[in-house]
Design an enzyme around this catalytic site. Sequence first.
Site, PDB file in Angstrom:
ATOM      1  CE  LYS A  53      58.173  70.292  -7.637  1.00  0.00           C
ATOM      2  NZ  LYS A  53      58.878  70.755  -6.426  1.00  0.00           N
ATOM      3  CD  GLN A  97      62.028  71.569  -5.302  1.00  0.00           C
ATOM      4  OE1 GLN A  97      61.136  71.821  -5.910  1.00  0.00           O
ATOM      5  NE2 GLN A  97      62.197  70.505  -4.311  1.00  0.00           N
ATOM      6  CG  ASP A 120      55.328  74.310  -2.896  1.00  0.00           C
ATOM      7  OD1 ASP A 120      55.034  73.255  -3.254  1.00  0.00           O
ATOM      8  OD2 ASP A 120      56.117  74.805  -2.920  1.00  0.00           O
TER       9      ASP A 120
HETATM   10  N1  GUN Z   1      61.165  70.173  -1.247  1.00  0.00           N
HETATM   11  C1  GUN Z   1      60.638  68.937  -1.015  1.00  0.00           C
HETATM   12  N2  GUN Z   1      59.269  68.945  -1.276  1.00  0.00           N
HETATM   13  C2  GUN Z   1      58.688  69.973  -1.713  1.00  0.00           C
HETATM   14  C3  GUN Z   1      57.633  70.797  -2.210  1.00  0.00           C
HETATM   15  O1  GUN Z   1      56.611  70.013  -2.211  1.00  0.00           O
HETATM   16  N3  GUN Z   1      57.622  71.987  -2.571  1.00  0.00           N
HETATM   17  C4  GUN Z   1      58.844  72.709  -2.666  1.00  0.00           C
HETATM   18  N4  GUN Z   1      58.754  73.958  -2.844  1.00  0.00           N
HETATM   19  N5  GUN Z   1      59.688  72.176  -2.240  1.00  0.00           N
HETATM   20  C5  GUN Z   1      60.027  71.068  -1.549  1.00  0.00           C
END
Ligand code: GUN
Length: 294
Positions: A53, A97, A120
């Site tokens: 990211k 995350q 998100d």
């Molecule tokens: N863990 C797995 N996929 C995601 C996501 O799209 N966003 C976040 N914050 N955590 C994740």
Amino acid sequence: MVANIISGKEIAKSIREEIKVKVDELKEKGITPGLAVVLVGEDPASQVYVRAKGKACDKLGIYSETTTLPAETGEDELLKLIEKLNADEKIHGILVQLPLPKHINETKVLMAIDPDKDVDGFHPVNVGRMLVGDECFLPCTPHGVQELLIRSGNDPEGKHVVVVGRSNIVGKPVAGILMQKKDGANATVTIAHSRTKNLTELTKCADIIVAAIGKPEFIKADMVKEGVVIIDVGVNQVGETPEGKRILKGDVDFEGVKEKASAITPVPGGVGPMTITMLMQNTVKSAQQKLGGA
Ligand code: GUN
């Protein structure tokens, strides 16, 4: 029939080019979009995602900062950090995350994020807005699935989509998005999951299958009809190469199913690159909204 391979990598690349134009426009107006990523603990897969990211932000000229906290960090400390990021003018998007360590209440943490910075799309306010069809941040993986379908020439309009999996991150929201009375949606959606009886009866009548179960190669050729479109959201590590590289498999038996499907996403190189791209898009959208509202 041998399937077209839907390249998420290529589609993501073209969307990122569109995003870069928007980033440059914002910069000309004196705004640099900013993303804050928070990782608690040392989960290796999460570390890979978080690094990716940050790298994607760098490439597009988006400002990013990553905070890595030890696994034993208290909930209060994490909530304080979110409060600080909510108030930070440089930050337009906040991503915590998942999964979080067991002692931290995930819902409480997600609810602490300012819904206007919730890139998100996991805050209950945004989940609700999505379901009623209001303007909101769409969650990244489900939105990426929708874009893959549209941009590969497989518009879900009027199609029977069977979603296998009901997680809050993928299964539920992908169903919510594709059933909307909107362009690029208008699908008839069935959600199946681990307690579904006679799963094959459902998957066999699907025009489109979105596989998000988390079980390697679970969907086999005898479970699908000729001409089906397959979007494989699974990322299952099944081993390591002698050089220590992760070997990943999707939720679909790619080699078998590609002989019957009209189109299929590979793993890796399918949904994966789209998730990060939609995150970048949401971060830029948040910065644009701030400019519009300022
Ligand atoms: N863990 C797995 N996929 C995601 C996501 O799209 N966003 C976040 N914050 N955590 C994740």
